[in-house]
Design an enzyme around this catalytic site. Sequence first.
Site, PDB file in Angstrom:
ATOM      1  N   THR A   1      -0.593   4.481 -20.407  1.00 20.22           N
ATOM      2  CA  THR A   1      -0.846   3.339 -19.351  1.00 20.22           C
ATOM      3  C   THR A   1      -1.926   2.888 -20.047  1.00 20.22           C
ATOM      4  O   THR A   1      -2.483   3.287 -20.944  1.00 20.22           O
ATOM      5  CB  THR A   1      -1.163   3.880 -17.939  1.00 20.22           C
ATOM      6  OG1 THR A   1      -2.490   4.835 -18.169  1.00 20.22           O
ATOM      7  CG2 THR A   1      -0.203   4.873 -17.695  1.00 20.22           C
TER       8      THR A   1
ATOM      9  N   ASP B   1      -6.894  12.071 -16.515  1.00 21.75           N
ATOM     10  CA  ASP B   1      -7.783  12.550 -17.595  1.00 21.75           C
ATOM     11  C   ASP B   1      -8.886  13.562 -16.736  1.00 21.75           C
ATOM     12  O   ASP B   1      -9.671  13.882 -17.421  1.00 21.75           O
ATOM     13  CB  ASP B   1      -8.388  11.435 -18.147  1.00 21.75           C
ATOM     14  CG  ASP B   1      -9.488  10.817 -17.297  1.00 21.75           C
ATOM     15  OD1 ASP B   1      -8.905  10.444 -16.236  1.00 21.75           O
ATOM     16  OD2 ASP B   1     -10.443  10.200 -17.873  1.00 21.75           O
TER      17      ASP B   1
ATOM     18  N   ASN C   1       0.876  -1.064  -0.088  1.00 17.17           N
ATOM     19  CA  ASN C   1      -0.033  -0.095  -0.145  1.00 17.17           C
ATOM     20  C   ASN C   1       0.936   1.077   0.092  1.00 17.17           C
ATOM     21  O   ASN C   1       1.841   1.219   0.880  1.00 17.17           O
ATOM     22  CB  ASN C   1      -0.865   0.039   1.413  1.00 17.17           C
ATOM     23  CG  ASN C   1      -2.170   1.072   1.211  1.00 17.17           C
ATOM     24  OD1 ASN C   1      -1.805   2.126   0.959  1.00 17.17           O
ATOM     25  ND2 ASN C   1      -3.146   0.489   1.496  1.00 17.17           N
TER      26      ASN C   1
ATOM     27  N   LYS D   1     -15.136  13.543  -3.881  1.00 23.98           N
ATOM     28  CA  LYS D   1     -15.939  14.171  -2.682  1.00 23.98           C
ATOM     29  C   LYS D   1     -14.974  14.723  -1.864  1.00 23.98           C
ATOM     30  O   LYS D   1     -13.982  14.170  -1.580  1.00 23.98           O
ATOM     31  CB  LYS D   1     -16.832  13.011  -2.089  1.00 23.98           C
ATOM     32  CG  LYS D   1     -17.718  12.450  -3.047  1.00 23.98           C
ATOM     33  CD  LYS D   1     -18.598  11.251  -2.207  1.00 23.98           C
ATOM     34  CE  LYS D   1     -19.803  10.768  -3.202  1.00 23.98           C
ATOM     35  NZ  LYS D   1     -20.288   9.656  -2.330  1.00 23.98           N
TER      36      LYS D   1
ATOM     37  N   ASP E   1      -6.940   7.567  -8.308  1.00 16.43           N
ATOM     38  CA  ASP E   1      -8.252   7.605  -8.158  1.00 16.43           C
ATOM     39  C   ASP E   1      -8.437   9.179  -7.656  1.00 16.43           C
ATOM     40  O   ASP E   1      -7.901   9.597  -6.823  1.00 16.43           O
ATOM     41  CB  ASP E   1      -8.712   6.684  -7.186  1.00 16.43           C
ATOM     42  CG  ASP E   1     -10.036   6.544  -6.636  1.00 16.43           C
ATOM     43  OD1 ASP E   1     -10.808   7.567  -7.075  1.00 16.43           O
ATOM     44  OD2 ASP E   1     -10.630   5.634  -6.278  1.00 16.43           O
TER      45      ASP E   1
END
Length: 212
Positions: free
Chosen positions: A191, A154, A96, A122, A118
């Site tokens: 990627t 993106d 991790n 929020k 990611d």
Amino acid sequence: MRLRHKPWAKERIDQYPQYVVADPEMYKGNWQEPFAIQQPLHIEIGSGKGRFITEMAKANPDINYIGIEVYQSVIVAALDRLIEADLPNVKLLNVNANDLGKFFAKNDVDRIYLNFSDPWPKTRHEKRRLTYKNYLNLYGSILRDAGEIHFKTDNQGLFEYSLMSFSQYGLLLKYISLDLHQSDFEGNIMTEYEQKFSEQGNRIYRCEVKYK
């Protein structure tokens, strides 16, 4: 993204310790040891299926690479790529990113790649973004002085947030592109996500920042 569970993944990973480092803690402060040649070390956080890290290692044999991926069901695809390529200058870690400080010491790493992380859109999830200030502090604790982060996404919102985060942290902006595939940037290695998003017509954002 919903991951398909692969119950055999751990067994396969364990079969190839020459590619997936089983005990990364033992190399903290001495990451030149597991590689054939002592040379600069670049790491990718969230290496996915390994296309980027493998192609970078092919294109730059004078640099050592480590791909970091937390999901066993994903890293086995990167492992298959690496087995096929049989490159001496790339390793994988199934760990991790929150634990980087356990595995790397100050000056171990020359450059960090963050590719299509990611976005955690929020507000309450801000601390999970890999360009949040706590992560920038973590990266600084393992990078050499003047070490760099190269970032691609993106997601316009994440890119704008990241530029602000880099600036507030005091990093030096070296390069910025608001439409990478329409720019004059040379040597871009895509990627899997980048190819997919680009084919969907999404703009790709990229920047390079340096610690002072």
